[in-house]
Write a protein that holds these residues in place. Structure first.
Motif, PDB file in Angstrom:
ATOM      1  N   ASN A   8       0.817  -1.217   0.000  1.00  0.00           N
ATOM      2  CA  ASN A   8       0.000   0.000   0.000  1.00  0.00           C
ATOM      3  C   ASN A   8       0.852   1.270   0.000  1.00  0.00           C
ATOM      4  O   ASN A   8       0.322   2.365  -0.178  1.00  0.00           O
ATOM      5  CB  ASN A   8      -1.047   0.012   1.114  1.00  0.00           C
ATOM      6  CG  ASN A   8      -0.480  -0.079   2.518  1.00  0.00           C
ATOM      7  OD1 ASN A   8       0.714   0.098   2.737  1.00  0.00           O
ATOM      8  ND2 ASN A   8      -1.353  -0.363   3.477  1.00  0.00           N
ATOM      9  N   ALA A   9       2.161   1.134   0.171  1.00  0.00           N
ATOM     10  CA  ALA A   9       3.074   2.267  -0.025  1.00  0.00           C
ATOM     11  C   ALA A   9       3.459   2.419  -1.502  1.00  0.00           C
ATOM     12  O   ALA A   9       4.039   3.433  -1.894  1.00  0.00           O
ATOM     13  CB  ALA A   9       4.337   2.093   0.807  1.00  0.00           C
ATOM     14  N   GLU A  31       2.863  -7.850   1.677  1.00  0.00           N
ATOM     15  CA  GLU A  31       1.432  -7.725   1.916  1.00  0.00           C
ATOM     16  C   GLU A  31       0.785  -7.184   0.650  1.00  0.00           C
ATOM     17  O   GLU A  31       1.142  -6.105   0.169  1.00  0.00           O
ATOM     18  CB  GLU A  31       1.157  -6.786   3.092  1.00  0.00           C
ATOM     19  CG  GLU A  31      -0.340  -6.593   3.352  1.00  0.00           C
ATOM     20  CD  GLU A  31      -0.617  -5.657   4.522  1.00  0.00           C
ATOM     21  OE1 GLU A  31      -0.798  -6.156   5.649  1.00  0.00           O
ATOM     22  OE2 GLU A  31      -0.622  -4.417   4.298  1.00  0.00           O
ATOM     23  N   LEU A  32      -0.163  -7.932   0.116  1.00  0.00           N
ATOM     24  CA  LEU A  32      -0.835  -7.536  -1.120  1.00  0.00           C
ATOM     25  C   LEU A  32      -2.005  -6.607  -0.813  1.00  0.00           C
ATOM     26  O   LEU A  32      -2.886  -6.948  -0.022  1.00  0.00           O
ATOM     27  CB  LEU A  32      -1.347  -8.767  -1.860  1.00  0.00           C
ATOM     28  CG  LEU A  32      -0.306  -9.787  -2.322  1.00  0.00           C
ATOM     29  CD1 LEU A  32      -1.002 -10.961  -3.000  1.00  0.00           C
ATOM     30  CD2 LEU A  32       0.716  -9.154  -3.261  1.00  0.00           C
ATOM     31  N   PRO A  37      -4.682   0.507  -7.110  1.00  0.00           N
ATOM     32  CA  PRO A  37      -4.423   0.020  -8.468  1.00  0.00           C
ATOM     33  C   PRO A  37      -3.764  -1.357  -8.507  1.00  0.00           C
ATOM     34  O   PRO A  37      -3.188  -1.711  -9.541  1.00  0.00           O
ATOM     35  CB  PRO A  37      -3.467   1.089  -9.002  1.00  0.00           C
ATOM     36  CG  PRO A  37      -2.631   1.435  -7.797  1.00  0.00           C
ATOM     37  CD  PRO A  37      -3.585   1.368  -6.627  1.00  0.00           C
ATOM     38  N   HIS A  38      -3.808  -2.106  -7.418  1.00  0.00           N
ATOM     39  CA  HIS A  38      -3.143  -3.401  -7.386  1.00  0.00           C
ATOM     40  C   HIS A  38      -4.114  -4.535  -7.707  1.00  0.00           C
ATOM     41  O   HIS A  38      -4.626  -4.599  -8.826  1.00  0.00           O
ATOM     42  CB  HIS A  38      -2.418  -3.576  -6.054  1.00  0.00           C
ATOM     43  CG  HIS A  38      -1.216  -2.701  -5.928  1.00  0.00           C
ATOM     44  ND1 HIS A  38      -0.497  -2.539  -4.755  1.00  0.00           N
ATOM     45  CD2 HIS A  38      -0.592  -1.904  -6.840  1.00  0.00           C
ATOM     46  CE1 HIS A  38       0.506  -1.704  -4.952  1.00  0.00           C
ATOM     47  NE2 HIS A  38       0.473  -1.301  -6.215  1.00  0.00           N
ATOM     48  N   THR A 249       4.404  -7.344   9.405  1.00  0.00           N
ATOM     49  CA  THR A 249       4.466  -6.568   8.163  1.00  0.00           C
ATOM     50  C   THR A 249       4.619  -5.085   8.468  1.00  0.00           C
ATOM     51  O   THR A 249       3.825  -4.508   9.213  1.00  0.00           O
ATOM     52  CB  THR A 249       3.200  -6.785   7.314  1.00  0.00           C
ATOM     53  OG1 THR A 249       3.154  -8.153   6.884  1.00  0.00           O
ATOM     54  CG2 THR A 249       3.209  -5.882   6.084  1.00  0.00           C
ATOM     55  N   VAL A 250       5.636  -4.474   7.897  1.00  0.00           N
ATOM     56  CA  VAL A 250       5.858  -3.035   8.037  1.00  0.00           C
ATOM     57  C   VAL A 250       4.878  -2.323   7.099  1.00  0.00           C
ATOM     58  O   VAL A 250       4.846  -2.595   5.896  1.00  0.00           O
ATOM     59  CB  VAL A 250       7.312  -2.667   7.682  1.00  0.00           C
ATOM     60  CG1 VAL A 250       7.525  -1.160   7.798  1.00  0.00           C
ATOM     61  CG2 VAL A 250       8.288  -3.427   8.589  1.00  0.00           C
ATOM     62  N   GLU A 251       4.080  -1.421   7.685  1.00  0.00           N
ATOM     63  CA  GLU A 251       3.055  -0.733   6.899  1.00  0.00           C
ATOM     64  C   GLU A 251       3.309   0.771   6.938  1.00  0.00           C
ATOM     65  O   GLU A 251       3.047   1.437   7.932  1.00  0.00           O
ATOM     66  CB  GLU A 251       1.655  -1.040   7.429  1.00  0.00           C
ATOM     67  CG  GLU A 251       0.569  -0.524   6.486  1.00  0.00           C
ATOM     68  CD  GLU A 251      -0.825  -0.597   7.073  1.00  0.00           C
ATOM     69  OE1 GLU A 251      -1.772  -0.696   6.274  1.00  0.00           O
ATOM     70  OE2 GLU A 251      -0.972  -0.519   8.301  1.00  0.00           O
ATOM     71  N   LEU A 252       3.822   1.301   5.834  1.00  0.00           N
ATOM     72  CA  LEU A 252       4.190   2.717   5.761  1.00  0.00           C
ATOM     73  C   LEU A 252       3.559   3.360   4.529  1.00  0.00           C
ATOM     74  O   LEU A 252       4.241   3.976   3.697  1.00  0.00           O
ATOM     75  CB  LEU A 252       5.720   2.852   5.741  1.00  0.00           C
ATOM     76  CG  LEU A 252       6.423   2.409   7.031  1.00  0.00           C
ATOM     77  CD1 LEU A 252       7.937   2.408   6.846  1.00  0.00           C
ATOM     78  CD2 LEU A 252       6.051   3.327   8.191  1.00  0.00           C
TER      79      LEU A 252
END
Length: 276
Positions: A8-9, A31-32, A37-38, A249-252
């Protein structure tokens, strides 16, 4: 434990390019983002899923989580939610989640993370919101049980479920082992809780962890590891001491302009401290 990084980054990148960049940065998993747009489940084709699987295989990386929280394909991060006053609009979130469960099952994923209800509407009570969220979960649980994919509710500031106690109250009302927790350490820190103290009471319910740093004022700003005020080393030490072998999961996601550098810097932080 294993470390992932969220795509999501990488919303300015093609998904296959994001997977390659995250693998090159040294992560075990990716992480999907189940959103445009993925990989957007309601419209995802077999060909798209096959391309994702090939990119994962080619880069030697696995999936840490299916992120079915954001829904910008319809409106934004939080809308439509599970607690919209308009039933038809609320149903769009339900249908999206059902599609996400199918996509996760097709990819062989054990779980997806979902939003914790949503923002409580101004003209509705918390009781109404909880009842409505439980009804929403109960409408998707049969699919989750059928395809063997868990629904990980992710507590978040300013949404229906913010705290550990609120999450535990929720699962007391839901009669399914498929409803678990996506433990976002930064989110709990934002609402005044100590994530380290919550590992034990949420241990049996948690399948996956999100990690980011948060500023000292506890504002909900996902910040690069080491640039905030959280006790990240102490948190990871507690997970290690408990024998956790799953994904963190690193979420930035705010770092859209520099996702490759951000992923590498976060990995450098983890490697420098001996975590990765």
């Amino acid at each position: 434990m294993q470390f992932g990084f969220s795509t999501n980054a990488f919303r300015e990148y093609h998904l296959e390019d994001a997977i390659e960049a995250i693998a090159d940065a040294g992560y075990d998993g990716v992480e999907l983002l189940f959103d445009e747009p993925h990989l957007y489940p309601p419209t995802a084709t077999d060909e798209e899923r096959e391309r994702v699987e090939k990119a994962l295989d080619w880069n030697g990386i696995t999936v840490s989580n299916g992120n079915a929280f954001m829904l910008t394909a319809i409106e934004d991060f939080h809308h439509p939610s599970y607690i919209e006053p308009d039933q038809a609009y609320r149903r769009e979130r339900i249908e999206y989640t059902l599609a996400a469960l199918d996509t996760a099952a097709d990819l062989g994923l054990p779980y997806i993370s979902i939003e914790p209800g949503g923002p409580i509407p101004d003209d509705r009570s918390r009781e109404w919101a909880m009842d409505t969220f439980v009804d929403g979960l109960e409408s998707v649980i049969p699919k989750a049980e059928r395809v063997g994919v868990d629904l990980l509710v992710e507590p978040e500031p300013d949404l229906l479920i913010e705290t550990a106690d609120e999450f535990l109250e929720l699962i007391e009302r839901v009669d399914s082992d498929r409803v678990k927790c996506n433990f976002d350490a930064g989110h709990f820190y934002c609402v005044g809780e100590n994530p380290i103290d919550l590992i034990d009471p949420l241990w049996e319910s948690t399948r996956h962890y999100h990690l980011e740093d948060i500023p000292a004022d506890r504002s909900h700003e996902h910040t690069q590891l080491g640039d905030g005020a959280m006790e990240i080393d102490a948190f990871l030490t507690e997970l290690e001491n408990r024998g956790y072998e799953g994904f963190v999961t690193v979420e930035l996601y705010p770092y859209e302009e520099t996702p490759i550098e951000t992923a590498r810097e976060a990995m450098y932080y983890l490697e420098e401290r001996g975590w990765a």
